[in-house]
Structures are given as C-alpha cells and as structure tokens.
Motif scaffolding. Structure first.
Motif, mmCIF file in Angstrom:
data_model
loop_
_atom_site.group_PDB
_atom_site.id
_atom_site.type_symbol
_atom_site.label_atom_id
_atom_site.label_comp_id
_atom_site.label_asym_id
_atom_site.label_seq_id
_atom_site.Cartn_x
_atom_site.Cartn_y
_atom_site.Cartn_z
ATOM 1 N N THR A 130 1.947 1.854 -3.520
ATOM 2 C CA THR A 130 0.847 2.461 -4.275
ATOM 3 C C THR A 130 0.779 3.957 -3.992
ATOM 4 O O THR A 130 0.586 4.763 -4.906
ATOM 5 N N GLY A 131 0.988 4.355 -2.737
ATOM 6 C CA GLY A 131 0.978 5.772 -2.368
ATOM 7 C C GLY A 131 2.119 6.561 -2.982
ATOM 8 O O GLY A 131 2.021 7.780 -3.164
ATOM 9 N N CYS A 132 3.215 5.864 -3.319
ATOM 10 C CA CYS A 132 4.367 6.536 -3.942
ATOM 11 C C CYS A 132 4.151 6.795 -5.430
ATOM 12 O O CYS A 132 4.905 7.535 -6.043
ATOM 13 N N GLU A 166 5.531 11.748 -1.999
ATOM 14 C CA GLU A 166 5.617 10.492 -1.231
ATOM 15 C C GLU A 166 6.832 9.679 -1.640
ATOM 16 O O GLU A 166 7.541 9.135 -0.801
ATOM 17 N N PRO A 182 0.808 -1.227 0.000
ATOM 18 C CA PRO A 182 0.000 0.000 0.000
ATOM 19 C C PRO A 182 0.843 1.280 0.000
ATOM 20 O O PRO A 182 0.468 2.274 -0.617
ATOM 21 N N GLN A 183 1.991 1.244 0.656
ATOM 22 C CA GLN A 183 2.882 2.412 0.640
ATOM 23 C C GLN A 183 3.456 2.606 -0.765
ATOM 24 O O GLN A 183 3.595 3.744 -1.228
#
Length: 166
Positions: A16-18, A24, A13-14
């Motif tokens: 994906t956030g990047c 990010e 998920p991190q």
C-alpha cells in the motif's frame, strides 16, 4: 542490456505504501526495501516459464503468477531507470496463496515434459536455446523450483508479491 524478471515479497501494508509516493516503489525495485532473501531474480527464465504456461493449459499457473495487468503505482512508469512499457505490478496475499497452491501441485517432470524434444525449438530470450550451457530442461526445472518455493514462502508468511522488469 538484458531485461530480467524480478520479484519481491513484502507485507501488504508495505505494498500500500508503494502506491504513492513513487520513491517507495523505487526503493523496493532498487533492492533496498526488503531483505535480500525476499527478492528473486528469475533472469529471463521467467519469460520461458510464462510461455510454457501459455501453451500448456496444465501449466497455466506459471503464466498467471508471472503476469499482472494492474500497476502498483502508474506514476512509476515515468520515473528514471524504469522500463515504462513494463510497469511494476503486484499480487495481494490472497492471490499469492492461490498461485502457491497451484505451483506446489506441479511436478518438475510436468515442466520438463512440456518442453519440445528439440531444444532448438524453445525460444530463450536474448539467446539461441543451443547457447544455454547444459540441459535446458534442468535449468528450467531449477528456476521453476525457485519460483515455487518463493511463492510458497510468501503464502506461508501472508505476503504480497511485486513483479517488475529490471
């Protein structure tokens, strides 16, 4: 200024956030978005390990695990303090597990045996191989061990691995 190979382990998920916004990914590549233990600096040894993988089919996983074509966030190429020709790329947890398995199957002697007997024949970026302090094979096996363990823990924790040049 030396350009070095950096890796970070992060949850998917991190990752994906990047992909957006650029900030990010910049936080991750600025060593602020993961714990220190989830970063690995292979310095320029990553280039040598990848080269061994390119030239020795039995070591191909070294090259494969350190090379990725798809950028995490293509807009990051235009961000200040990045190396535009080398985007931040990533492996998803499934791919990380495959590489971890391949790296665990390699022995340190496979790495050292792949080196030419003439240490001068090894291309070490930014230096002459004779400038390396100590035994080149020892240093390379040590860096291989760090990479193997890094990918192994990422696989055990079901994490993605982000790669970039710093």
């Amino acid at each position: 200024m030396a350009v070095t190979r950096q890796l970070a382990r992060i949850p998917e998920p991190q990752l994906t956030g990047c992909r957006a916004p650029v900030e990010e990914l910049d936080r991750l590549c600025s060593f602020q978005a993961a714990s220190q233990r989830d970063y690995l600096d292979l310095n320029w040894w990553g280039i040598v390990l990848a080269s061994l993988g390119k030239h020795h089919p039995s070591l191909a996983v070294l090259d494969q695990a350190l090379r990725r074509v798809e950028a995490v966030n293509p807009a990051y190429r235009d961000h200040h303090d990045t190396i535009a020709e080398h985007p931040a790329t990533a492996w998803r947890p499934r791919e990380v597990s495959r590489f971890a398995e391949g790296l665990r199957a390699l022995t340190p002697s496979a790495i050292s045996d792949a080196l030419p007997s003439d240490q001068d024949a090894v291309e070490v970026p930014g230096t002459d191989a004779t400038d390396v302090d100590g035994d080149l094979a020892h240093h390379l096996v040590e860096q291989f061990g760090l990479m193997r363990d890094f990918y192994g823990e990422a696989a055990d924790r079901h994490l993605a691995v982000v790669l970039w040049w710093d």
